[in-house]
Design an enzyme around this catalytic site. Structure first.
Site, short mmCIF file in Angstrom:
data_model
loop_
_atom_site.label_atom_id
_atom_site.label_comp_id
_atom_site.label_asym_id
_atom_site.label_seq_id
_atom_site.Cartn_x
_atom_site.Cartn_y
_atom_site.Cartn_z
N GLY A 12 66.04 75.93 -8.24
CA GLY A 12 65.26 74.82 -7.69
C GLY A 12 64.33 75.18 -6.55
O GLY A 12 63.95 74.32 -5.75
N ARG A 66 67.10 67.87 -30.49
CA ARG A 66 66.27 68.00 -29.28
C ARG A 66 65.70 66.62 -28.88
O ARG A 66 65.66 66.25 -27.72
CB ARG A 66 65.13 68.99 -29.55
CG ARG A 66 64.33 69.34 -28.32
CD ARG A 66 63.31 70.42 -28.58
NE ARG A 66 63.88 71.68 -29.02
CZ ARG A 66 64.51 72.55 -28.22
NH1 ARG A 66 64.65 72.30 -26.94
NH2 ARG A 66 64.99 73.66 -28.71
N ASN A 112 53.96 72.09 -15.86
CA ASN A 112 54.91 73.21 -15.90
C ASN A 112 54.39 74.36 -15.06
O ASN A 112 53.18 74.55 -14.93
CB ASN A 112 55.10 73.68 -17.34
CG ASN A 112 56.13 74.80 -17.45
OD1 ASN A 112 57.21 74.72 -16.82
ND2 ASN A 112 55.83 75.84 -18.19
N HIS A 114 54.50 78.42 -14.94
CA HIS A 114 54.87 79.60 -15.74
C HIS A 114 54.59 80.86 -14.92
O HIS A 114 53.49 81.01 -14.38
CB HIS A 114 54.08 79.63 -17.06
CG HIS A 114 54.51 80.76 -17.92
ND1 HIS A 114 55.73 80.77 -18.58
CD2 HIS A 114 53.93 81.96 -18.18
CE1 HIS A 114 55.86 81.92 -19.21
NE2 HIS A 114 54.79 82.65 -18.99
N GLU A 147 51.94 70.36 -26.86
CA GLU A 147 53.03 70.53 -27.83
C GLU A 147 53.37 71.99 -28.11
O GLU A 147 54.33 72.29 -28.81
CB GLU A 147 52.68 69.78 -29.12
CG GLU A 147 52.70 68.28 -28.89
CD GLU A 147 52.37 67.49 -30.14
OE1 GLU A 147 52.77 67.91 -31.23
OE2 GLU A 147 51.71 66.44 -30.00
C1 GAR Z 1 60.42 80.26 -11.71
O1 GAR Z 1 60.05 81.60 -11.52
C2 GAR Z 1 59.56 79.63 -12.79
O2 GAR Z 1 58.26 80.10 -12.79
C3 GAR Z 1 60.30 80.06 -14.02
O3 GAR Z 1 61.66 79.97 -13.70
C4 GAR Z 1 61.82 80.16 -12.29
C5 GAR Z 1 62.57 78.97 -11.74
O4 GAR Z 1 62.88 79.17 -10.39
N1 GAR Z 1 59.98 79.21 -15.12
C6 GAR Z 1 59.84 79.65 -16.37
O5 GAR Z 1 59.99 80.81 -16.69
C7 GAR Z 1 59.46 78.60 -17.38
N2 GAR Z 1 59.18 79.18 -18.65
P1 GAR Z 1 63.26 77.95 -9.46
O6 GAR Z 1 64.40 77.20 -10.15
O7 GAR Z 1 63.72 78.60 -8.20
O8 GAR Z 1 62.05 77.08 -9.27
#
Ligand code: GAR
Length: 205
Positions: A12, A66, A112, A114, A147
């Site tokens: 988080g 899902r 989101n 990434h 999507e």
């Molecule tokens: C972050 O690095 C985010 O970019 C990645 O997961 C981590 C979550 O960290 N998300 C993905 O890879 C989505 N495909 P957090 O829970 O500390 O924010």
């Protein structure tokens, strides 16, 4: 004012960066709820310290489809008035693919983060993909969710140089610093009504 719902699965830290920025920079958005698909997500405790309502929609052992799962998520979002009309949903380390139905219902209302410069290295382990590919630059991307997997219109990106001796862990650490800057910034731009989507592109006023 928009109602914000943040979806997490674990640490988080992006959620925390968003909550801090909303508080400190007085971003005009109402944080309605933080939802986790895991009851032991560390981020839940952080959200509670900020005084934010939290909910768990457990995905482990869930037997439905899902779409069935996403319907439960949507009903929680609706309970907190995070609706397609006046809501914004931030996926912040939410490690589930969401259904096309959820995406369509909340069209241009889901963001989101990434940890790569899309369209490079979509999907899982983006930092590892960048190191293994031998990319000299990677970074992170905040985008609207469509999507596909990591294919929606880009809002902000930040570039991070890949060092010769980087591992996926050291690279991930430096990318994370940038994530914490651009995710709150994207939320601010949307909260202030400054992001327009034109086809695949976004225009920032
Ligand atoms: C972050 O690095 C985010 O970019 C990645 O997961 C981590 C979550 O960290 N998300 C993905 O890879 C989505 N495909 P957090 O829970 O500390 O924010």
């Amino acid at each position: 004012m928009l109602n914000l719902g943040i979806l997490i699965s674990g640490r988080g830290s992006n959620m925390e960066a968003i909550l801090k920025a909303i508080k400190r920079k007085k971003i005009p958005i109402n944080v309605a709820v933080v939802i986790s698909n895991k009851s032991d997500a560390r981020g839940l405790g952080i959200a509670q310290k900020f005084g934010i309502k939290t909910e768990v929609v457990e995905s482990k052992g869930f037997k439905g489809t899902r779409l069935d799962y996403d319907k439960m998520l949507i009903s929680v979002l609706e309970k907190y008035k995070v609706t397609p009309k006046n809501g914004l949903v931030c996926l912040a380390g939410f490690m589930r693919i969401i259904s096309p139905e959820f995406v369509r219902k909340y069209k241009h209302r889901i963001l989101n983060m990434h940890p790569a410069l899309l369209p490079s290295f979509p999907g899982l382990d983006a930092q590892k993909q960048a190191v293994e590919y031998g990319a000299k630059y990677s970074g992170c991307t905040v985008h609207f969710v469509d999507e596909g997997v990591d294919t929606g219109p880009v809002i902000i990106q930040s570039v991070v140089k890949v060092k010769d001796d980087d591992t996926s862990e050291t690279l991930a650490k430096r990318i994370l610093v940038q994530e914490h800057k651009i995710y709150p910034e994207a939320v601010r731009l949307i909260a202030e009504g400054r992001v327009k989507i034109v086809g695949r592109r976004t225009k920032i006023n």
